[in-house]
Scaffold this motif. Structure first.
Motif, PDB file in Angstrom:
ATOM      1  N   GLU A 192      -3.859  11.108  -0.690  1.00 30.67           N
ATOM      2  CA  GLU A 192      -3.004  11.956  -1.526  1.00 30.67           C
ATOM      3  C   GLU A 192      -3.673  13.298  -1.797  1.00 30.67           C
ATOM      4  O   GLU A 192      -3.029  14.353  -1.742  1.00 30.67           O
ATOM      5  CB  GLU A 192      -2.684  11.250  -2.841  1.00 30.67           C
ATOM      6  N   ALA A 195      -6.044   7.703   6.689  1.00 34.08           N
ATOM      7  CA  ALA A 195      -4.888   6.854   6.983  1.00 34.08           C
ATOM      8  C   ALA A 195      -5.270   5.770   7.991  1.00 34.08           C
ATOM      9  O   ALA A 195      -4.901   4.597   7.840  1.00 34.08           O
ATOM     10  CB  ALA A 195      -3.735   7.705   7.523  1.00 34.08           C
ATOM     11  N   PHE A 235       1.638   4.798   0.741  1.00 32.58           N
ATOM     12  CA  PHE A 235       1.193   5.940   1.531  1.00 32.58           C
ATOM     13  C   PHE A 235       1.861   7.240   1.077  1.00 32.58           C
ATOM     14  O   PHE A 235       1.609   8.305   1.626  1.00 32.58           O
ATOM     15  CB  PHE A 235       1.520   5.706   3.021  1.00 32.58           C
ATOM     16  N   VAL A 246       0.851  -1.188   0.000  1.00 37.94           N
ATOM     17  CA  VAL A 246       0.000   0.000   0.000  1.00 37.94           C
ATOM     18  C   VAL A 246       0.886   1.237   0.000  1.00 37.94           C
ATOM     19  O   VAL A 246       1.764   1.391   0.836  1.00 37.94           O
ATOM     20  CB  VAL A 246      -0.924   0.005   1.232  1.00 37.94           C
ATOM     21  N   VAL A 303      -6.426   5.338  -0.411  1.00 32.08           N
ATOM     22  CA  VAL A 303      -5.070   5.876  -0.560  1.00 32.08           C
ATOM     23  C   VAL A 303      -5.084   7.113  -1.460  1.00 32.08           C
ATOM     24  O   VAL A 303      -4.402   8.110  -1.190  1.00 32.08           O
ATOM     25  CB  VAL A 303      -4.122   4.795  -1.123  1.00 32.08           C
ATOM     26  N   VAL A 324      -7.388   3.132   6.258  1.00 38.26           N
ATOM     27  CA  VAL A 324      -6.617   2.181   5.451  1.00 38.26           C
ATOM     28  C   VAL A 324      -6.034   1.089   6.337  1.00 38.26           C
ATOM     29  O   VAL A 324      -6.027  -0.094   5.979  1.00 38.26           O
ATOM     30  CB  VAL A 324      -5.503   2.913   4.673  1.00 38.26           C
ATOM     31  N   ARG A 360      -9.413  -0.162  -1.260  1.00 42.93           N
ATOM     32  CA  ARG A 360      -8.303   0.479  -0.552  1.00 42.93           C
ATOM     33  C   ARG A 360      -7.610   1.520  -1.431  1.00 42.93           C
ATOM     34  O   ARG A 360      -7.070   2.506  -0.938  1.00 42.93           O
ATOM     35  CB  ARG A 360      -7.303  -0.576  -0.079  1.00 42.93           C
TER      36      ARG A 360
END
Length: 366
Positions: free
Chosen positions: A312, A355, A10, A8, A308, A358, A304
């Protein structure tokens, strides 16, 4: 039961910019160039002051990193493991050649945190500027550089800050410009770097705006965006550079502030492209009922990637609002700065929630 996700991502646009910056520094210290010294300073700090971030290759083959600690942070700073507090104002670490990448990564992270640097474009490379200036001075056509320097001082002295000790550098309220002369080609280049995180969707429009100024060009190199102006000095360099400086100054004062705002300013929430889950979270936040991590995880379902992507968007918007706050503060707009800081904090809150969501989603998938 699905397999846990192990990759994933980040990282956001800013983190990738810093990662590329760190890699470039590591390559300079350990690659083909094998630089002996690198000096980096914040653009708004006077050239005569010590660099904020320094790297040195020692005769023994060891590599030393020195990070300046701002006066206001010295009392509270905790010295990281492996680092030493040399004089109360600098953190120092020395490692062998095999661990250069670790040293550079730690030093950049420290500088980024201690100096509150939002983006690598806020740092200038003093060492490369000095080397470039020296190569110009050693060239047989150095006299051309001196002519150009005199014209710049005559035209702009008292209007902008001018540093001609190492290279011609023009300091405007919210930007720094540089001038380089190429004697054999009898040409010069003026350029400035757009500060802050640039919105990729705004680049095409910005390029069209810059193109309206003959000879000007918008140059995109990864996360760094420069405006460049190529000047043909011809047979009469004094006249050519004089006219060019007048045009450059007009661009810097009349066009660049709006261009920078267009490239880096955040869009209103209704105009920001965002995943559906983030849109719902924004709307609920406006209504005073921002969902918690579990609620956001429910909104995202099994997507997911959307979560993410939402992170961003949140981080980019937060940094852009911070940039707007800095601009407002510099212009004396206290109310605008406060509003921008509140908007940045709102996006930070959304980032934290997504966050955490996730992490819940990854845990549920295990």
């Amino acid at each position: 039961m699905s397999s846990p996700t192990t990759d994933v991502d980040f990282d956001d646009v800013i983190d990738r910019a810093w990662a590329g910056f760190t890699t470039a520094l590591t390559e300079r210290l350990s690659g083909p160039r094998d630089d002996q010294a690198i000096d980096l300073s914040r653009e708004h700090v006077a050239r005569g002051s010590a660099s904020d971030l320094r790297f040195r290759r020692l005769p023994t083959g060891m590599v030393c990193a020195i990070v300046a600690v701002p006066a206001g942070r010295r009392a509270a700073i905790a010295v990281p493991p492996g680092w030493s507090d040399a004089d109360g104002g600098h953190l120092v670490r020395i490692v062998d050649h095999e661990t250069i990448s670790t040293l550079v990564g730690e030093a950049v992270d420290l500088a980024r945190s201690l100096l509150a640097l939002p983006h690598p474009s806020f740092l200038r490379d003093d060492a490369s500027v000095r080397a470039r200036a020296q190569s110009m001075a050693d060239h047989p056509s150095a006299g051309l550089s001196r002519v150009v320097g005199r014209v710049v001082r005559d035209r702009l002295a008292g209007v902008v800050g001018i540093d001609v000790h190492d290279a011609v550098e023009l300091t405007y309220p919210d930007a720094t410009a540089h001038l380089q002369v190429w004697g054999p080609q009898r040409s010069a280049m003026l350029w400035t770097t757009i500060r802050g995180a640039v919105d990729p969707d705004a680049v095409d429009h910005a390029r069209a705006v810059v193109a309206a100024w003959p000879g000007f060009d918008l140059v995109v190199d990864g996360s760094v965006v420069d405006v460049e102006f190529a000047v043909d000095l011809g047979a009469d360099p004094r006249t050519a550079i004089g006219e060019a400086i007048d045009r450059w100054h007009a661009f810097m004062t009349d066009e660049l502030p709006a261009l920078t705002a267009a490239l880096t300013a955040p869009s209103p929430p209704d105009e920001v492209a965002m995943p559906a889950a983030l849109r719902v979270a924004v709307d609920r936040g406006r209504a005073g009922s921002l969902p918690d991590a579990a609620g956001v995880a429910y909104l995202c379902g099994t997507d997911r990637g959307a979560a993410v992507d939402s992170m961003e968007v949140c981080r980019t918007q937060s940094l852009q609002w911070l940039h707007r706050a800095d601009t407002a503060t510099a212009s004396g707009d206290t109310e605008g700065a406060d509003e921008a800081l509140r908007s940045s904090a709102s996006w930070d809150a959304l980032y934290s929630v997504f966050a955490a969501a996730v992490r819940i989603m990854v845990g549920d998938a295990a």
